[in-house]
Design a protein around this motif. Structure first.
Motif, mmCIF file in Angstrom:
data_model
loop_
_atom_site.group_PDB
_atom_site.id
_atom_site.type_symbol
_atom_site.label_atom_id
_atom_site.label_comp_id
_atom_site.label_asym_id
_atom_site.label_seq_id
_atom_site.Cartn_x
_atom_site.Cartn_y
_atom_site.Cartn_z
ATOM 1 N N VAL A 1 0.834 -1.206 0.000
ATOM 2 C CA VAL A 1 0.000 0.000 0.000
ATOM 3 C C VAL A 1 0.866 1.253 0.000
ATOM 4 O O VAL A 1 0.673 2.173 -0.795
ATOM 5 C CB VAL A 1 -0.958 -0.012 1.219
ATOM 6 N N VAL A 2 1.853 1.280 0.899
ATOM 7 C CA VAL A 2 2.743 2.440 0.975
ATOM 8 C C VAL A 2 3.566 2.555 -0.307
ATOM 9 O O VAL A 2 3.754 3.658 -0.840
ATOM 10 C CB VAL A 2 3.661 2.339 2.213
ATOM 11 N N GLY A 3 4.055 1.438 -0.818
ATOM 12 C CA GLY A 3 4.815 1.460 -2.064
ATOM 13 C C GLY A 3 4.000 1.986 -3.228
ATOM 14 O O GLY A 3 4.489 2.768 -4.049
ATOM 15 N N GLN A 4 2.745 1.573 -3.310
ATOM 16 C CA GLN A 4 1.863 2.055 -4.378
ATOM 17 C C GLN A 4 1.622 3.552 -4.250
ATOM 18 O O GLN A 4 1.624 4.284 -5.244
ATOM 19 C CB GLN A 4 0.530 1.298 -4.348
ATOM 20 N N MET A 5 1.409 4.025 -3.017
ATOM 21 C CA MET A 5 1.198 5.464 -2.816
ATOM 22 C C MET A 5 2.433 6.264 -3.235
ATOM 23 O O MET A 5 2.320 7.307 -3.885
ATOM 24 C CB MET A 5 0.841 5.761 -1.359
ATOM 25 N N LEU A 6 3.612 5.769 -2.876
ATOM 26 C CA LEU A 6 4.843 6.453 -3.275
ATOM 27 C C LEU A 6 5.028 6.416 -4.790
ATOM 28 O O LEU A 6 5.459 7.395 -5.398
ATOM 29 C CB LEU A 6 6.053 5.831 -2.567
ATOM 30 N N TYR A 7 4.708 5.289 -5.402
ATOM 31 C CA TYR A 7 4.819 5.161 -6.853
ATOM 32 C C TYR A 7 3.893 6.158 -7.553
ATOM 33 O O TYR A 7 4.288 6.833 -8.499
ATOM 34 C CB TYR A 7 4.486 3.732 -7.284
ATOM 35 N N LEU A 8 2.664 6.255 -7.082
ATOM 36 C CA LEU A 8 1.715 7.192 -7.691
ATOM 37 C C LEU A 8 2.124 8.648 -7.450
ATOM 38 O O LEU A 8 1.881 9.508 -8.294
ATOM 39 C CB LEU A 8 0.308 6.946 -7.148
#
Length: 101
Positions: free
Chosen positions: A27-34
């Motif tokens: 979840v955190v990785g996806q938020m950072l990616y976006l």
């Protein structure tokens, strides 16, 4: 020897943090990616590691000094002072890194 009296608690804390890391990491990785593209998750984790590494190198020497002082106090006073929680260091150092895992 470090956790001889609280090994079960330390193992339980490690397992909980691993579970939290596996659950929250994507979840955190996806938020950072976006928010910043492909490189941002790697940059953030690199910065966390760069901050945690010197702390990890410094804390064990402080713990050894505390244990030596504790032993000297016991010999001089004949009493035992309460120790700080053995979970403090692993929880602080691994919490941020595992969340971004």
């Amino acid at each position: 020897d470090t956790f001889e009296h609280s090994l079960a608690s330390v193992m339980a804390a490690v397992e909980v943090l691993i579970g939290v890391g596996f659950a929250a990491g994507p979840v955190v990785g996806q938020m950072l990616y976006l928010a910043g593209g492909f490189s941002l998750p790697f940059l953030v984790l690199g910065l966390i590691t760069a901050v945690a590494a010197p702390a990890a190198a410094w804390l064990p020497s402080q713990q050894q000094n505390t244990e030596q002082t504790h032993r000297q106090d016991e010999q001089e006073n004949g009493s035992s002072a309460p120790k700080r929680s053995a979970l403090t260091t692993p929880l602080v150092l691994s919490g941020g890194v595992l969340l971004l895992g």
